[in-house]
Design an enzyme around this catalytic site. Structure first.
Site, PDB file in Angstrom:
ATOM      1  N   SER A 125       0.835  -1.184   0.000  1.00  0.00           N
ATOM      2  CA  SER A 125       0.000   0.000   0.000  1.00  0.00           C
ATOM      3  C   SER A 125       0.885   1.254   0.000  1.00  0.00           C
ATOM      4  O   SER A 125       1.694   1.419  -0.906  1.00  0.00           O
ATOM      5  CB  SER A 125      -0.959  -0.048   1.191  1.00  0.00           C
ATOM      6  OG  SER A 125      -2.013   0.887   1.044  1.00  0.00           O
ATOM      7  N   ASP A 193      -9.374  -4.484  -5.760  1.00  0.00           N
ATOM      8  CA  ASP A 193      -8.710  -3.723  -4.679  1.00  0.00           C
ATOM      9  C   ASP A 193      -8.957  -2.233  -4.884  1.00  0.00           C
ATOM     10  O   ASP A 193      -8.619  -1.668  -5.927  1.00  0.00           O
ATOM     11  CB  ASP A 193      -7.207  -4.038  -4.702  1.00  0.00           C
ATOM     12  CG  ASP A 193      -6.413  -3.336  -3.601  1.00  0.00           C
ATOM     13  OD1 ASP A 193      -6.867  -2.296  -3.084  1.00  0.00           O
ATOM     14  OD2 ASP A 193      -5.326  -3.824  -3.268  1.00  0.00           O
ATOM     15  N   HIS A 206      -8.146  -5.216  -0.624  1.00  0.00           N
ATOM     16  CA  HIS A 206      -6.875  -4.561  -0.288  1.00  0.00           C
ATOM     17  C   HIS A 206      -6.234  -5.165   0.952  1.00  0.00           C
ATOM     18  O   HIS A 206      -5.032  -4.999   1.168  1.00  0.00           O
ATOM     19  CB  HIS A 206      -7.105  -3.062  -0.081  1.00  0.00           C
ATOM     20  CG  HIS A 206      -5.840  -2.282   0.072  1.00  0.00           C
ATOM     21  ND1 HIS A 206      -4.861  -2.234  -0.907  1.00  0.00           N
ATOM     22  CD2 HIS A 206      -5.362  -1.534   1.103  1.00  0.00           C
ATOM     23  CE1 HIS A 206      -3.854  -1.489  -0.486  1.00  0.00           C
ATOM     24  NE2 HIS A 206      -4.128  -1.050   0.728  1.00  0.00           N
TER      25      HIS A 206
END
Length: 224
Positions: A125, A193, A206
């Site tokens: 991320s 995601d 995610h």
């Protein structure tokens, strides 16, 4: 290597933990990661991990911890250390910049102190933005992204054995890691995601990357 995974997490005991992480990522209270590892001895390989926004765990509950454990299970005759990039991993606009500087500083220092050490870089991320920036790929304009402020020295580039990014926000913009690191990169984006899939809207997707720890470990070990 770009990989789009087409599965979502099923009913697992960790779903409640992942939901908590989702709340953190969308504005809840921040859980601080554990302290970064002390200066490592000169192991054969240093696994350097930039965790996601507000992600708990020493290296990261969702990606870093399971990926490092999976690498440990697969190596034989190779010594390993791990390093958690020391940065806020917050929604502050200066967070990815701090991570970029911290990652490059650590790798540069280790490379100087340990001339034979190689590196595996892992980012999840926001942490994927940190890794990409450190390789010279700007994440400006991406979610919790920023400009490149430091890059791994050219002399150290051959010692970066593998790069692995998960839920990379730059993918949302149709971009990714290019250049000399491209053929050493595993880029995994789960289908739907919300952070990396241009058409995605799923927070659970995610948070599903623990499922990819074994694949990532095999990718890294094959390149050591």
């Amino acid at each position: 290597m770009i990989h789009m995974r087409f599965s979502l997490p099923g009913g697992r005991g960790r779903v409640s933990v992942l939901l908590a992480a989702a709340l953190l990522a969308t504005g809840g209270a921040v859980i601080a990661a554990g302290p970064a590892a002390a200066a490592a001895e000169c192991a054969d390989v240093d696994v350097v991990v930039a965790r996601g926004t507000s992600e708990p765990g020493r290296l990261g509950l969702i990606v870093g911890d399971p990926v490092f454990a999976a690498i440990q299970r697969r190596v034989s005759g190779t010594t390993l250390t791990s390093h958690a990039v020391d940065y806020p991993a917050s929604v502050s606009p200066t967070s990815p910049t701090a991570g970029n500087r911290a990652l490059v500083s650590h790798v540069s220092s280790q490379a100087q102190d340990c001339p034979d050490q190689r590196f595996v870089l892992v980012g999840y991320s926001q942490g994927a933005n940190v890794v990409g920036n450190s390789l010279g790929v700007s994440s400006a304009g991406a979610s919790v992204g920023g400009p490149v402020v430091a890059t791994i020295p050219a002399a150290v580039q051959p010692r970066v054995a593998a790069v692995m990014v998960f839920g990379y926000p730059l993918r949302k913009l149709g971009r990714g890691i290019t250049g000399v690191y491209a053929d050493r990169t595993l880029d995994i984006c789960a289908n739907r995601d919300v952070v990396c899939d241009p058409r995605g809207a799923s927070v659970l997707a995610h948070l599903s990357y623990t499922d990819d720890a074994d694949e990532a470990a095999e990718f890294a070990v094959d390149r050591l």
